[in-house]
Design an enzyme around this catalytic site. Structure first.
Site, PDB file in Angstrom:
ATOM      1  N   ASP A  54       0.776  -1.116  -0.039  1.00 40.50           N
ATOM      2  CA  ASP A  54       0.068  -0.030   0.082  1.00 40.50           C
ATOM      3  C   ASP A  54       0.911   1.134  -0.154  1.00 40.50           C
ATOM      4  OD1 ASP A  54      -2.418  -1.282  -0.126  1.00 40.50           O
ATOM      5  OD2 ASP A  54      -3.104  -1.002   1.809  1.00 40.50           O
ATOM      6  N   ASN A 128      -5.081   8.747   1.624  1.00 40.25           N
ATOM      7  CA  ASN A 128      -5.681   8.005   2.948  1.00 40.25           C
ATOM      8  C   ASN A 128      -5.885   9.048   4.026  1.00 40.25           C
ATOM      9  OD1 ASN A 128      -5.537   5.322   2.366  1.00 40.25           O
ATOM     10  ND2 ASN A 128      -3.528   4.683   3.279  1.00 40.25           N
ATOM     11  N   GLU A 129      -5.085   9.798   4.398  1.00 41.94           N
ATOM     12  CA  GLU A 129      -5.266  10.726   5.458  1.00 41.94           C
ATOM     13  C   GLU A 129      -4.368  11.878   5.536  1.00 41.94           C
ATOM     14  OE1 GLU A 129      -2.043   8.320   6.174  1.00 41.94           O
ATOM     15  OE2 GLU A 129      -4.094   7.449   6.735  1.00 41.94           O
TER      16      GLU A 129
END
Length: 274
Positions: A54, A128-129
């Site tokens: 990932d 993602n963030e």
């Protein structure tokens, strides 16, 4: 079809599974070339293979997501929610057209304040963030504003603003909920909060989020996916949806629930094995 491939781990380039897949693609008359940066991306590229885990997928996304090229994750890592497909599945799926394109929310983070870089020097986009962390020993007082409405201050080691894609990443490890990829929400998750009555908060993905902090250290660390930088106490992080989505290729046999059960062993119980 013109296919770029991205590999973050230098040692993986010589892996027989990698070289075998690339050779098979070329034998099937695909035009295959390596991408290491945005300047390497050739015109009319149809897709990019992210070969690794990932983390590799996120790095590939930082290169091509804003130019609209779909990414297909080939898993050579450990967990792999974004990069979930086994190498042996890829060639058959591409040749048979047995795949679809998902559109994943991307966050755009900008900085406001005295001498702040309005657009973050590193790539401002996050799949993602976006997160803030304490840099020194002092706890952070984090003020979060949602569309102009201020929440009670979080006293914590940090705070995460996560997309649904990131719900199985950093936010999950900090106690946030798992969200299906098409839920269209953001998740605000405090990191090691010192006020014990706070919980992760789920908000519409269209929400504009502003984050400010106070700390005796005067600085904190900000991260956008796997990139970090230092920020100052009188700066504000503004987070909102980017004007584009990440195009992620999903093979027909893959799926989020399958990934949950195979990667996180959701539902595994020794009582079910008798």
């Amino acid at each position: 079809m013109k296919i770029g491939y991205f590999i973050l781990n230098d040692g993986l380039r010589e892996d027989p599974s990698v070289t075998g897949l690339l050779s098979d693609l070329e034998a099937a008359s695909y035009s295959v070339y390596e991408i290491r940066s945005k300047s390497d991306v050739l015109p009319e590229t149809d897709l990019v293979l992210s070969m690794g885990g990932d983390g590799t997928f996120l790095s590939a996304a930082h290169i091509v997501s804003d130019i609209g090229i779909p990414i297909l994750g080939v898993n050579y890592g450990r967990i792999g929610f974004l990069c979930e497909n086994r190498p042996e599945e890829v060639l058959r799926a591409l040749m048979e057209g047995d795949f679809s394109i998902e559109y994943r929310t991307v966050l755009n983070a900008t900085l406001k304040g005295p001498n702040a870089r309005r657009n973050i020097g590193m790539l401002p986009y996050s799949v993602n963030e976006v997160a803030i962390h304490r840099k020194g020993p002092s706890v952070l007082g984090i003020r979060v504003t949602l569309n102009g409405e201020t929440l009670p201050t979080y006293w914590a080691d940090g705070l995460i603003v996560s997309t649904c894609s990131g719900s199985t990443a950093y936010s999950l490890s900090a106690g946030g909920p798992i969200c299906m990829p098409d839920t269209k929400v953001l998740i605000i998750t405090p990191i090691a909060p010192h006020n014990l009555n706070v919980r992760p908060l789920v908000i519409p993905e269209s929400t504009k989020v502003d984050i400010a902090f106070e700390s005796r250290d005067g600085v904190a660390t900000m991260s956008t996916d796997n990139q970090t930088m230092e920020i100052e106490q009188d700066w504000t992080i503004h987070v909102e949806m980017a004007q584009f989505s990440l195009k992620r290729i999903r093979l027909a046999e893959s799926g989020f629930v399958r990934a949950l059960t195979s990667r996180l062993f959701w539902g595994e119980d020794m009582r079910n094995n008798g």
